[in-house]
Design a protein around this motif. Structure first.
Motif: not given
Length: 247
Positions: A112-132
């Motif tokens: 809840k209190d964490e912030e990231f400066d860089v977020v990487v999604m390499h070959s993973s964005i489509n797998h977050l919810d494949e059906e969706a």
């Protein structure tokens, strides 16, 4: 000098562990993924990072904290946790990088209190919810499912932070004519989206300044990037892209 040494050690170890084909190809790939993104003293979230190739690179380039999310590693037969820990032990046990065997959707409420400066999604964005992802463009519920996931990501990023997404587009010549691609025979095209589709949704959330790059074969290096790093050649080959956006 010390940073250069550990970077070279990382590259050598990655090749020795067969995490990439050759050292020159790996360097070119890492340049393609992190081009113009500062990693030193940054907090990095690597979504679907597998055994941690990109996570360890971010750490050796000076990131202050790196979290690699790989849900398949939790009790999986592939032994990803062991491979991740063995790589870290051999490279440098003190590196600020950790593996968390949970999904992105499970992880974001935990920090809840964490912030990231860089977020990487390499070959993973489509797998977050494949059906969706499959029904993304034709079903409002699926669209909103992804919008909620990526809104949570947006809220966990620092102002000015970078989102890096690398994937394959659903638009491909071989798929269009109904035959298997010789360049990417394992890609299930219907489970992917065009970069413009992702970017439009992310802009609705608040991400800005999209920069799209089409992947050229690593073996052709800079020359290949000039002549093959465009949407037309990519459409005829693997349809792989990367885009960066900012919060």
């Amino acid at each position: 000098m010390q940073n250069n040494n550990i970077t070279e050690n990382f590259l050598d170890l990655a090749i020795d562990r067969k995490m990439y084909s050759t050292k020159s190809n790996l360097k070119f790939h890492l340049k393609y993924i992190f081009d113009d993104v500062e990693l030193a003293n940054k907090k990095v979230l690597d979504v679907g990072g597998g055994t941690g190739l990109l996570s360890f690179y971010a750490a050796v380039k000076g990131a202050s904290k790196v979290v690699c999310l790989e849900p398949e590693s939790d009790g999986s037969s592939s032994g990803m946790i062991n491979k991740f820990n063995a790589f870290k032990t051999e490279l440098s046990p003190t590196l600020p990088v950790e593996l968390s065997p949970v999904t992105l959707q499970s992880y974001t409420p935990q920090v809840k209190d964490e912030e990231f400066d860089v977020v990487v999604m390499h070959s993973s964005i489509n797998h977050l919810d494949e059906e969706a992802c499959i029904n993304f463009r034709k079903d409002t519920k699926s669209y909103n499912t992804y919008k909620k996931i990526m809104t949570d990501v947006y809220n966990k990023m620092s102002k000015g932070g970078s989102l890096i997404v690398a994937d394959a587009s659903c638009k491909n010549f071989y798929n269009a004519i109904g035959i298997k691609s010789i360049f990417a025979p394992t890609i299930e095209w219907h489970k992917h989206q065009e970069p413009s589709t992702w970017i439009a949704m992310l802009q609705e959330i608040g991400f800005k300044n999209p920069q799209v790059a089409w992947r050229s074969p690593n073996t052709f290096g800079k020359v290949g990037k000039v002549f093959m790093g465009n949407s037309f050649v990519s459409y005829l080959t693997s349809s792989c892209f990367k885009f960066k956006m900012e919060k």
